[in-house]
Design an enzyme around this catalytic site. Structure first.
Site, short mmCIF file in Angstrom:
data_model
loop_
_atom_site.label_atom_id
_atom_site.label_comp_id
_atom_site.label_asym_id
_atom_site.label_seq_id
_atom_site.Cartn_x
_atom_site.Cartn_y
_atom_site.Cartn_z
N ALA A 13 -4.62 48.68 37.29
CA ALA A 13 -3.61 49.36 36.23
C ALA A 13 -2.65 50.12 36.95
O ALA A 13 -1.71 50.50 36.13
CB ALA A 13 -4.35 50.56 35.64
N GLY A 14 -2.02 49.77 38.36
CA GLY A 14 -1.26 50.61 39.13
C GLY A 14 0.10 49.43 38.68
O GLY A 14 0.12 48.46 38.15
N ASP A 159 6.95 42.24 54.35
CA ASP A 159 7.80 42.57 55.65
C ASP A 159 8.40 41.09 56.00
O ASP A 159 9.45 41.17 56.31
CB ASP A 159 7.14 43.21 56.75
N HIS A 187 1.56 47.16 59.60
CA HIS A 187 2.26 47.50 58.50
C HIS A 187 2.76 49.03 58.21
O HIS A 187 2.30 49.61 57.25
CB HIS A 187 1.61 46.96 57.07
#
Ligand code: NAI
Length: 327
Positions: A13-14, A159, A187
């Protein structure tokens, strides 16, 4: 007709979830011949929002989408899954110390590793996107002893893609003309985007740009791009992160081109002096099976120092989660 491949997305849901699910359902990740069933894992308070996203998925009438499951139970979400995209994570809140952040993420990635171990399909592939991605992947992996180590990876592809575009713009070429890019290490801001092995027109990019641009503009632009996006957009990278996740899994499942490679963080078996077990960014290829580190590259002094610095940070993160009893 092929039976659907189960794909689990955590944090569904993000913002990344919202940019990711529709593309998976459209076939952009596993290809136009592979039906998928989606499992959306969320925390209980976000289940309703996930249901809203599922309603929109229904409303797209994607021919390849054969089912949607929404749950707050990791065991259910990972049962029988072949691709697990671990996006949901605990962001660093105001005044939160690193140990608190790692502890909170341990509370997410330890049970998810256990649930993957208990129920995932034999061909499971795991991509961790939620930050700190490399160390979250390490936590999940350490609680999934029955899953081969090489099935765990963390995302360096955003990246990588950022680096491709910066080079393409600098040299006035298409992004598809930039090959053999590598993002080494973590990262994080310590990552090392390597232009000595990257090529344009069959020649090292480092030979085609000045050293000042490489060290003072290129590296910080790529490494701090996430912060620049937040500054401009008022929210963190979402569509580009989702796109990178799609690229990562597509390269893994469908393979990389013969004369090129991509960047992914995978468990080290000691390549390039990276301590065994750390989940570090490497140049990798896939033949559609497992990732394989590209070996035999010469590492110059400039690159060595930067790889070592990022790997040192990974080592510190690993020691911290070990100290907290999370691995
Ligand atoms: P967001 O905050 O919009 O969404 C995260 C979602 O995860 C929320 O809906 C939340 O309810 C859910 N969640 C939290 N704990 C969960 C759990 N235990 N199980 C299932 N779901 C859970 O965040 P956004 O923008 O989607 O980013 C997600 C993560 O991806 C962040 O950690 C972010 O730092 C990271 N990220 C990583 C990138 C990379 O290159 N590796 C690039 C961009 C973001």
């Amino acid at each position: 007709t092929k039976s659907p491949v189960k794909v689990t997305v955590t944090g569904a849901a993000g913002q990344i979830g919202y940019a990711l699910l529709f593309r998976i359902a459209s076939g952009a990740m596993l290809g136009p011949d592979t039906p998928v069933s989606l499992s959306l894992l969320e925390i209980t308070p976000a289940l309703k929002a996930a249901e809203g996203t599922a309603m929109e998925l229904d409303d797209c009438a994607f021919p390849l989408l054969k089912g949607i499951e929404i749950t707050d139970d990791a065991n259910k979400a990972f049962s029988g899954t072949s691709v697990a995209l671990l996006v949901g994570a605990r962001p660093r809140g105001p005044g939160m110390e690193r140990a608190d952040l790692l502890q909170a993420n341990g509370g997410i990635f330890k049970p998810q590793g256990e649930a993957l171990n208990a129920g995932a399909a034999d061909d499971i592939r795991v991509l961790v996107v939620g930050n700190p991605a490399n160390t979250n992947a390490l936590i999940a992996h350490s609680h999934a002893p029955d899953i081969p180590a090489e099935r765990f990876s963390a995302m360096m592809r955003l990246d990588h893609n950022r680096a491709l575009t910066q080079v393409a713009k600098k040299l006035g070429v298409g992004v598809d003309e930039v090959t053999k890019m590598t993002i080494w290490g973590n990262h994080s801001a310590s990552q090392y985007p390597d232009l000595f092995h990257a090529q344009v027109g069959g020649k090292s990019v480092a030979e085609q740009v000045d050293q000042t641009w490489l060290s003072d503009t290129f590296i910080p632009t790529v490494a701090k791009r996430g912060a620049a996006i937040i500054d401009a957009r008022g929210a963190s990278s979402a569509a580009s992160a989702a796109n990178a996740a799609i690229d990562h899994v597509r390269s893994w499942v469908h393979g990389t081109p013969a004369d090129d490679w991509v960047s992914a963080a995978i468990p080290s078996t000691g390549e390039y002096g990276v301590p065994e077990g750390l989940i570090s960014g490497f140049p990798v290829t896939s033949d559609g099976g497992d990732w394989k580190v590209v070996e035999g590259l010469d590492i110059d002094e400039f690159s060595r120092a930067r790889i070592d610095a990022s790997v040192k940070e990974l080592t510190e993160e690993r020691d911290a989660v070990k100290g907290l009893g999370l691995i």
